[in-house]
Scaffold this motif. Structure first.
Motif, PDB file in Angstrom:
ATOM      1  N   CYS A  40      12.667  34.565  10.518  1.00  0.00           N
ATOM      2  CA  CYS A  40      12.006  35.022   9.329  1.00  0.00           C
ATOM      3  C   CYS A  40      10.518  34.573   9.218  1.00  0.00           C
ATOM      4  CB  CYS A  40      12.664  34.716   7.972  1.00  0.00           C
ATOM      5  SG  CYS A  40      12.106  34.931   6.434  1.00  0.00           S
ATOM      6  N   HIS A  41       9.729  35.459   8.559  1.00  0.00           N
ATOM      7  CA  HIS A  41       8.190  34.982   8.572  1.00  0.00           C
ATOM      8  C   HIS A  41       8.310  33.406   7.670  1.00  0.00           C
ATOM      9  CE1 HIS A  41       4.070  36.051   9.885  1.00  0.00           C
ATOM     10  NE2 HIS A  41       3.882  35.163   9.135  1.00  0.00           N
ATOM     11  N   SER A  42       9.407  33.193   6.846  1.00  0.00           N
ATOM     12  CA  SER A  42       9.299  31.825   6.151  1.00  0.00           C
ATOM     13  C   SER A  42       9.506  30.583   7.343  1.00  0.00           C
ATOM     14  CB  SER A  42      10.421  31.710   5.143  1.00  0.00           C
ATOM     15  OG  SER A  42      10.499  32.973   4.185  1.00  0.00           O
ATOM     16  N   GLY A 173       4.006  46.375   3.464  1.00  0.00           N
ATOM     17  CA  GLY A 173       4.252  45.673   4.802  1.00  0.00           C
ATOM     18  C   GLY A 173       5.476  45.851   5.342  1.00  0.00           C
ATOM     19  N   GLY A 175       7.591  44.852   8.020  1.00  0.00           N
ATOM     20  CA  GLY A 175       7.907  43.812   8.786  1.00  0.00           C
ATOM     21  C   GLY A 175       9.520  43.675   8.696  1.00  0.00           C
ATOM     22  N   THR A 235       5.790  42.631   0.648  1.00  0.00           N
ATOM     23  CA  THR A 235       6.413  41.740   1.613  1.00  0.00           C
ATOM     24  C   THR A 235       5.529  41.326   2.531  1.00  0.00           C
ATOM     25  OG1 THR A 235       6.953  43.385   3.377  1.00  0.00           O
ATOM     26  CG2 THR A 235       8.524  43.377   1.546  1.00  0.00           C
ATOM     27  N   LEU A 258       7.328  39.765  -3.032  1.00  0.00           N
ATOM     28  CA  LEU A 258       8.483  38.891  -2.466  1.00  0.00           C
ATOM     29  C   LEU A 258       7.731  38.099  -1.253  1.00  0.00           C
ATOM     30  CD1 LEU A 258      10.889  41.974  -1.710  1.00  0.00           C
ATOM     31  CD2 LEU A 258      10.845  40.282  -3.455  1.00  0.00           C
ATOM     32  N   ILE A 284      15.280  35.690  -2.904  1.00  0.00           N
ATOM     33  CA  ILE A 284      16.505  35.933  -2.036  1.00  0.00           C
ATOM     34  C   ILE A 284      17.661  36.547  -2.862  1.00  0.00           C
ATOM     35  CG2 ILE A 284      16.169  34.386  -0.158  1.00  0.00           C
ATOM     36  CD1 ILE A 284      17.868  32.207  -1.781  1.00  0.00           C
ATOM     37  N   VAL A 321       6.117  37.140  16.764  1.00  0.00           N
ATOM     38  CA  VAL A 321       6.224  37.198  15.327  1.00  0.00           C
ATOM     39  C   VAL A 321       4.947  36.882  14.490  1.00  0.00           C
ATOM     40  CG1 VAL A 321       7.148  36.612  13.034  1.00  0.00           C
ATOM     41  CG2 VAL A 321       8.591  36.553  15.293  1.00  0.00           C
ATOM     42  N   ARG A 329      12.505  42.930  13.831  1.00  0.00           N
ATOM     43  CA  ARG A 329      12.988  41.388  13.673  1.00  0.00           C
ATOM     44  C   ARG A 329      13.377  40.840  15.031  1.00  0.00           C
ATOM     45  NH1 ARG A 329      11.539  38.308   9.527  1.00  0.00           N
ATOM     46  NH2 ARG A 329      13.062  38.054   7.885  1.00  0.00           N
TER      47      ARG A 329
HETATM   48  P1  NAP Z   1       7.050  39.659   9.115  1.00  0.00           P
HETATM   49  O1  NAP Z   1       8.226  40.336   9.645  1.00  0.00           O
HETATM   50  O2  NAP Z   1       6.121  39.079   9.703  1.00  0.00           O
HETATM   51  O3  NAP Z   1       6.459  40.825   8.302  1.00  0.00           O
HETATM   52  C1  NAP Z   1       5.206  40.888   7.274  1.00  0.00           C
HETATM   53  C2  NAP Z   1       4.258  41.951   7.441  1.00  0.00           C
HETATM   54  O4  NAP Z   1       3.313  41.838   6.619  1.00  0.00           O
HETATM   55  C3  NAP Z   1       4.011  42.339   8.722  1.00  0.00           C
HETATM   56  O5  NAP Z   1       4.958  43.304   9.307  1.00  0.00           O
HETATM   57  C4  NAP Z   1       2.736  43.598   8.265  1.00  0.00           C
HETATM   58  O6  NAP Z   1       3.083  44.784   7.891  1.00  0.00           O
HETATM   59  C5  NAP Z   1       2.302  42.796   7.015  1.00  0.00           C
HETATM   60  N1  NAP Z   1       1.122  42.034   7.263  1.00  0.00           N
HETATM   61  C6  NAP Z   1      -0.334  42.498   6.774  1.00  0.00           C
HETATM   62  N2  NAP Z   1      -1.225  41.963   7.022  1.00  0.00           N
HETATM   63  C7  NAP Z   1      -0.927  41.056   8.100  1.00  0.00           C
HETATM   64  C8  NAP Z   1      -1.475  40.007   8.736  1.00  0.00           C
HETATM   65  N3  NAP Z   1      -2.916  39.840   8.656  1.00  0.00           N
HETATM   66  N4  NAP Z   1      -0.676  39.196   9.758  1.00  0.00           N
HETATM   67  C9  NAP Z   1       0.754  39.473   9.721  1.00  0.00           C
HETATM   68  N5  NAP Z   1       1.284  40.424   8.859  1.00  0.00           N
HETATM   69  C10 NAP Z   1       0.830  41.007   8.131  1.00  0.00           C
HETATM   70  O7  NAP Z   1       7.659  38.797   7.707  1.00  0.00           O
HETATM   71  P2  NAP Z   1       8.930  38.801   6.679  1.00  0.00           P
HETATM   72  O8  NAP Z   1       9.923  37.920   7.666  1.00  0.00           O
HETATM   73  O9  NAP Z   1       9.291  40.373   6.402  1.00  0.00           O
HETATM   74  O10 NAP Z   1       8.377  37.989   5.578  1.00  0.00           O
HETATM   75  C11 NAP Z   1       7.449  38.471   4.923  1.00  0.00           C
HETATM   76  C12 NAP Z   1       7.029  37.471   3.659  1.00  0.00           C
HETATM   77  O11 NAP Z   1       8.161  37.430   2.874  1.00  0.00           O
HETATM   78  C13 NAP Z   1       6.758  35.948   3.990  1.00  0.00           C
HETATM   79  O12 NAP Z   1       5.717  35.433   3.355  1.00  0.00           O
HETATM   80  C14 NAP Z   1       8.044  35.209   3.835  1.00  0.00           C
HETATM   81  O13 NAP Z   1       7.817  33.965   3.722  1.00  0.00           O
HETATM   82  C15 NAP Z   1       8.420  35.922   2.785  1.00  0.00           C
HETATM   83  N6  NAP Z   1       9.893  35.879   2.255  1.00  0.00           N
HETATM   84  C16 NAP Z   1       9.966  35.671   0.873  1.00  0.00           C
HETATM   85  C17 NAP Z   1      11.409  35.682   0.461  1.00  0.00           C
HETATM   86  C18 NAP Z   1      11.687  35.518  -0.970  1.00  0.00           C
HETATM   87  O14 NAP Z   1      12.924  35.176  -1.320  1.00  0.00           O
HETATM   88  N7  NAP Z   1      10.888  36.135  -1.820  1.00  0.00           N
HETATM   89  C19 NAP Z   1      12.257  35.675   1.398  1.00  0.00           C
HETATM   90  C20 NAP Z   1      12.082  35.955   2.675  1.00  0.00           C
HETATM   91  C21 NAP Z   1      10.803  35.996   3.172  1.00  0.00           C
HETATM   92  P3  NAP Z   1       2.077  45.962   8.279  1.00  0.00           P
HETATM   93  O15 NAP Z   1       2.066  46.129   9.582  1.00  0.00           O
HETATM   94  O16 NAP Z   1       2.960  46.944   7.820  1.00  0.00           O
HETATM   95  O17 NAP Z   1       0.975  45.680   7.548  1.00  0.00           O
END
Ligand code: NAP
Ligand code: ZN
Length: 334
Positions: A40-42, A173, A175, A235, A258, A284, A321, A329
């Motif tokens: 996860c990006h977290s 987003g 991802g 996201t 989120l 979550i 990632v 993922r």
């Molecule tokens: P991920 O797989 O890396 O996806 C993030 C998406 O953000 C990317 O695929 C991209 O989508 C977009 N993005 C836009 N600009 C970007 C940039 N400059 N660099 C990288 N990505 C960029 O991440 P994830 O695992 O889905 O997590 C996303 C976020 O949610 C993180 O900050 C994570 O900590 C958070 N999170 C929160 C919770 C919660 O409980 N609220 C739970 C889990 C994760 P596009 O290519 O489509 O623009």
């Protein structure tokens, strides 16, 4: 016994093999032999100490699937041999109003799986029994892993906001979280718009269930989308143009945050006042909703699209990632 894990020894460092004994099992704990763990990006935020809660050595990993191999003296609902999943949360106090009300993820003493304790980039992990959720038999372990954090994080607000036919959902987003948000929202009958910075995700977004795809950096694209969504889930792990997404909301719409954007969510007052619009957040989900989400995924074909890596190749996976190059993922396998 020693657990074989992979740990960051300092902020932003590549992970290194790290060996440690398991903690003693408390009454409600279970010891899980890990087969798979999603990235996860977290986990990257934690490795980098973006949230100033990290301590090192830090073993990340909180999209865990594995088999229960030992149980504490007070565990009744699980036994050895059961396949379970553990997400961001590995424990809670069990007695506060939030825990008693079925909102364990909001417990002030909630224990994160890989903050201050070793997580799932390893051979074993420990969690309280309530947070080790049995996995439906029809879900493959590698595909199930991302549901434990990415899946529940998007399913929970979609359910809370009663998304169904006639509701227009935007997902910002595409991802790990976003590609599951598109699938769950589509499965619930919503009209789904994917907002992405990556042009070549368009075809896959449609295949996952998006009715529209908006390339956010294309000229006029956001202006054309004004007023088109009732609920937007953001996201992205980076800052987005909050003002522009408030304009994408229809009157009475909600922007639900989120992604852990690094800077404040700044919007002008009149953008919200004008259309009775709201900004909210969501963390979550509780264990009962995780179980419900897993059943929906198993019964309705919602499935993470994954790229598989051996656990020893964790650094290769993390690099991919970070580059936003995984579709959608990365999942590590022991
Ligand atoms: P991920 O797989 O890396 O996806 C993030 C998406 O953000 C990317 O695929 C991209 O989508 C977009 N993005 C836009 N600009 C970007 C940039 N400059 N660099 C990288 N990505 C960029 O991440 P994830 O695992 O889905 O997590 C996303 C976020 O949610 C993180 O900050 C994570 O900590 C958070 N999170 C929160 C919770 C919660 O409980 N609220 C739970 C889990 C994760 P596009 O290519 O489509 O623009
Ligand atoms: Zn996560």
């Amino acid at each position: 016994m020693l657990i074989d894990g992979y740990a960051a020894l300092t902020a932003k460092a590549a992970l290194q093999p790290h060996h440690y004994p398991p903690a003693e099992l408390a009454g409600h704990d279970v010891l899980i032999k890990i087969s798979h763990c999603g990235i996860c990006h977290s986990d990257i935020h934690l490795i980098d100490n973006d949230w100033h809660v990290s301590s090192y050595p830090l073993v990340p990993g909180h999209e865990i699937i594995g088999e229960v191999v030992a149980v504490g003296t007070q565990v009744t609902g699980l036994r050895t041999g059961i396949r379970v999943g553990v997400g961001w949360q590995a424990g809670s106090c069990g007695s506060c109003a939030q825990c008693r009300g079925g909102h364990e993820q909001l417990c002030a003493q909630n224990m994160a799986t890989c903050v201050g304790r070793p997580g799932g980039f390893a051979t074993y992990v420990i969690a309280q029994d309530k947070f080790a959720v049995p996995i439906p038999a029809t879900l493959a372990s590698d595909v199930a892993a991302p549901l434990l954090c990415a899946g529940i994080t998007v399913f929970s607000p979609l359910a809370r906001y009663q998304v169904g036919p006639g509701v227009r959902v935007g997902v910002v987003g595409i991802g790990g979280l976003g590609h599951l948000a598109v699938q769950f929202a589509h499965q619930m009958g919503a009209h789904v718009t994917a907002f992405s910075t990556t042009a070549n995700k368009q075809d896959e977004a449609h295949r996952l269930g998006a009715d529209h795809f908006v390339l956010t950096r294309a000229a006029d694209a956001m202006a054309h989308a004004a007023g088109s969504c009732d609920l937007i889930l953001t996201t992205a792990s980076v800052d987005v143009d909050w003002e522009a997404f408030v304009k994408v909301l229809a009157p009475l719409g909600t922007l639900c945050v989120l992604g852990a954007a690094p800077h404040p969510v700044a919007v002008g007052a009149f953008g919200l006042i004008g259309g009775n619009k709201s900004i909210s957040g969501s963390a979550i989900g509780d264990p009962a909703t995780i179980a419900r989400m897993l059943e929906v995924a198993a019964n309705h074909g919602v499935a993470p699209q994954i790229e598989r890596f051996a656990m020893r190749d964790v650094n290769t996976a993390l690099t991919k990632v970070r580059a936003n190059a995984v579709r959608y993922r990365a999942v590590l396998a022991n």
